[in-house]
Motif scaffolding. Structure first.
Motif, mmCIF file in Angstrom:
data_model
loop_
_atom_site.group_PDB
_atom_site.id
_atom_site.type_symbol
_atom_site.label_atom_id
_atom_site.label_comp_id
_atom_site.label_asym_id
_atom_site.label_seq_id
_atom_site.Cartn_x
_atom_site.Cartn_y
_atom_site.Cartn_z
ATOM 1 N N ARG A 33 6.653 17.140 12.352
ATOM 2 C CA ARG A 33 5.990 16.064 11.547
ATOM 3 C C ARG A 33 4.584 15.510 11.946
ATOM 4 N NH1 ARG A 33 8.356 12.336 7.427
ATOM 5 N NH2 ARG A 33 9.694 13.621 7.426
ATOM 6 N N MET A 34 3.666 15.706 11.042
ATOM 7 C CA MET A 34 2.423 15.290 11.489
ATOM 8 C C MET A 34 2.133 13.975 11.094
ATOM 9 S SD MET A 34 1.256 17.648 13.802
ATOM 10 C CE MET A 34 -0.497 17.280 14.055
ATOM 11 N N PHE A 35 0.907 13.143 11.663
ATOM 12 C CA PHE A 35 0.551 11.999 11.278
ATOM 13 C C PHE A 35 -1.043 11.716 11.347
ATOM 14 C CE2 PHE A 35 4.648 10.183 11.925
ATOM 15 C CZ PHE A 35 5.473 11.195 12.663
ATOM 16 N N TRP A 36 -1.600 10.910 10.677
ATOM 17 C CA TRP A 36 -3.001 10.488 10.729
ATOM 18 C C TRP A 36 -2.928 8.921 11.176
ATOM 19 C CZ3 TRP A 36 -7.196 13.310 10.766
ATOM 20 C CH2 TRP A 36 -7.251 14.667 10.270
ATOM 21 N N PHE A 37 -3.642 8.635 12.038
ATOM 22 C CA PHE A 37 -3.829 7.123 12.623
ATOM 23 C C PHE A 37 -5.368 6.861 12.155
ATOM 24 C CE2 PHE A 37 -0.060 5.962 14.460
ATOM 25 C CZ PHE A 37 0.857 7.044 14.530
ATOM 26 N N ARG A 38 -5.752 5.609 12.272
ATOM 27 C CA ARG A 38 -7.074 5.277 12.465
ATOM 28 C C ARG A 38 -7.318 3.891 13.469
ATOM 29 N NH1 ARG A 38 -8.330 3.246 6.229
ATOM 30 N NH2 ARG A 38 -6.937 1.329 6.154
ATOM 31 N N GLN A 39 -8.520 3.955 13.653
ATOM 32 C CA GLN A 39 -8.692 2.494 14.598
ATOM 33 C C GLN A 39 -10.145 1.975 13.880
ATOM 34 O OE1 GLN A 39 -8.664 2.934 18.742
ATOM 35 N NE2 GLN A 39 -8.489 0.871 19.087
ATOM 36 N N PRO A 41 -12.893 -0.725 13.595
ATOM 37 C CA PRO A 41 -13.789 -1.643 14.689
ATOM 38 C C PRO A 41 -13.130 -2.819 15.164
ATOM 39 C CG PRO A 41 -15.420 -0.748 13.146
ATOM 40 C CD PRO A 41 -13.747 -0.669 12.444
ATOM 41 N N GLY A 42 -12.735 -3.021 16.443
ATOM 42 C CA GLY A 42 -12.214 -4.181 16.951
ATOM 43 C C GLY A 42 -10.862 -4.378 16.714
ATOM 44 N N LYS A 43 -10.189 -3.342 16.171
ATOM 45 C CA LYS A 43 -8.819 -3.429 16.014
ATOM 46 C C LYS A 43 -7.922 -2.511 16.789
ATOM 47 C CE LYS A 43 -9.402 -6.365 12.626
ATOM 48 N NZ LYS A 43 -9.136 -7.867 12.547
ATOM 49 N N GLY A 44 -6.522 -2.402 16.648
ATOM 50 C CA GLY A 44 -5.933 -1.684 17.189
ATOM 51 C C GLY A 44 -5.476 -0.312 16.441
ATOM 52 N N LEU A 45 -4.707 0.541 17.001
ATOM 53 C CA LEU A 45 -4.468 1.990 16.393
ATOM 54 C C LEU A 45 -3.466 1.460 15.120
ATOM 55 C CD1 LEU A 45 -5.118 5.073 16.758
ATOM 56 C CD2 LEU A 45 -2.880 5.129 17.893
ATOM 57 N N GLU A 46 -3.740 2.134 13.840
ATOM 58 C CA GLU A 46 -2.914 1.944 12.653
ATOM 59 C C GLU A 46 -2.633 3.042 12.177
ATOM 60 O OE1 GLU A 46 -4.260 -0.186 8.378
ATOM 61 O OE2 GLU A 46 -5.642 0.521 9.610
ATOM 62 N N TRP A 47 -1.370 3.325 11.661
ATOM 63 C CA TRP A 47 -0.694 4.289 11.064
ATOM 64 C C TRP A 47 -1.279 4.465 9.895
ATOM 65 C CZ3 TRP A 47 2.366 4.144 6.623
ATOM 66 C CH2 TRP A 47 3.119 5.580 6.181
ATOM 67 N N VAL A 48 -1.612 5.627 9.143
ATOM 68 C CA VAL A 48 -2.359 5.719 7.866
ATOM 69 C C VAL A 48 -1.323 6.672 6.993
ATOM 70 C CG1 VAL A 48 -4.214 6.690 6.611
ATOM 71 C CG2 VAL A 48 -4.579 5.494 8.708
ATOM 72 N N GLU A 61 0.139 4.530 4.175
ATOM 73 C CA GLU A 61 0.054 2.974 4.338
ATOM 74 C C GLU A 61 -0.452 2.613 3.147
ATOM 75 O OE1 GLU A 61 -1.961 -0.881 4.834
ATOM 76 O OE2 GLU A 61 -3.059 1.116 4.630
ATOM 77 N N LYS A 62 0.000 1.212 2.799
ATOM 78 C CA LYS A 62 -0.164 0.731 1.193
ATOM 79 C C LYS A 62 -1.653 0.395 0.802
ATOM 80 C CE LYS A 62 1.241 -3.323 -1.440
ATOM 81 N NZ LYS A 62 1.854 -4.770 -1.202
ATOM 82 N N SER A 63 -2.584 0.425 1.742
ATOM 83 C CA SER A 63 -3.840 0.223 1.405
ATOM 84 C C SER A 63 -4.467 1.595 1.161
ATOM 85 C CB SER A 63 -4.720 -0.520 2.466
ATOM 86 O OG SER A 63 -5.027 0.273 3.401
ATOM 87 N N VAL A 64 -3.900 2.467 1.494
ATOM 88 C CA VAL A 64 -4.756 3.961 0.959
ATOM 89 C C VAL A 64 -3.910 4.741 -0.067
ATOM 90 C CG1 VAL A 64 -5.603 3.973 3.451
ATOM 91 C CG2 VAL A 64 -3.452 5.249 2.821
ATOM 92 N N GLU A 65 -2.695 4.312 -0.303
ATOM 93 C CA GLU A 65 -1.834 4.807 -1.279
ATOM 94 C C GLU A 65 -2.666 5.254 -2.665
ATOM 95 O OE1 GLU A 65 1.931 3.518 -1.225
ATOM 96 O OE2 GLU A 65 2.839 5.661 -1.987
ATOM 97 N N GLY A 66 -2.480 6.324 -3.222
ATOM 98 C CA GLY A 66 -3.348 6.394 -4.361
ATOM 99 C C GLY A 66 -4.709 6.901 -4.239
#
Length: 115
Positions: A33-39, A41-48, A61-66
């Motif tokens: 299974r593969m994953f995308w994350f993002r970081q 500016p000034g924040k930690g690693l976030e699952w996408v 992740e809820k903010s990118v869904e759709g």
């Protein structure tokens, strides 16, 4: 040796689109299974997002869904992230990873959304 290399980042205006790619080598791509994350500016690693081996089970992740769509081409050992209607808060370095904690990930590709 595992190697994940992301590409496709860039600078776009709000509402724009980008397609990220991640080429994997040194692993049996179809085992993971593969994953995308993002970081951001000034924040930690976030699952996408994530996708199963067959490509028919995806999560976001809820903010990118759709707005984002994850896909993969197992024949080419490549993972994709199609990003639409980009917002300033999507500005981040984006990483692909082969584990759900993001420990084994590539060097990342920068996405900047700004007017």
């Amino acid at each position: 040796q595992v190697q994940l290399v992301e590409s496709g980042g860039g600078s776009v205006q709000p509402g724009g689109s980008l397609r990220l790619s991640c080429v994997a080598s040194g692993i049996t791509f179809t085992n993971y299974r593969m994953f995308w994350f993002r970081q951001r500016p000034g924040k930690g690693l976030e699952w996408v997002s994530q996708i199963n081996v067959g490509g028919d089970d995806t999560m976001y992740e809820k903010s990118v869904e759709g707005r984002f769509i994850v896909s993969r081409d197992n024949a080419k050992n490549t993972l994709f992230l199609q990003m639409e209607n980009l917002k300033s808060e999507d500005t981040a370095v984006y990483y692909c990873a082969r584990d759900g904690a993001g420990n084994t990930r590539g060097p990342g590709t920068q996405v900047t959304v700004s007017s």
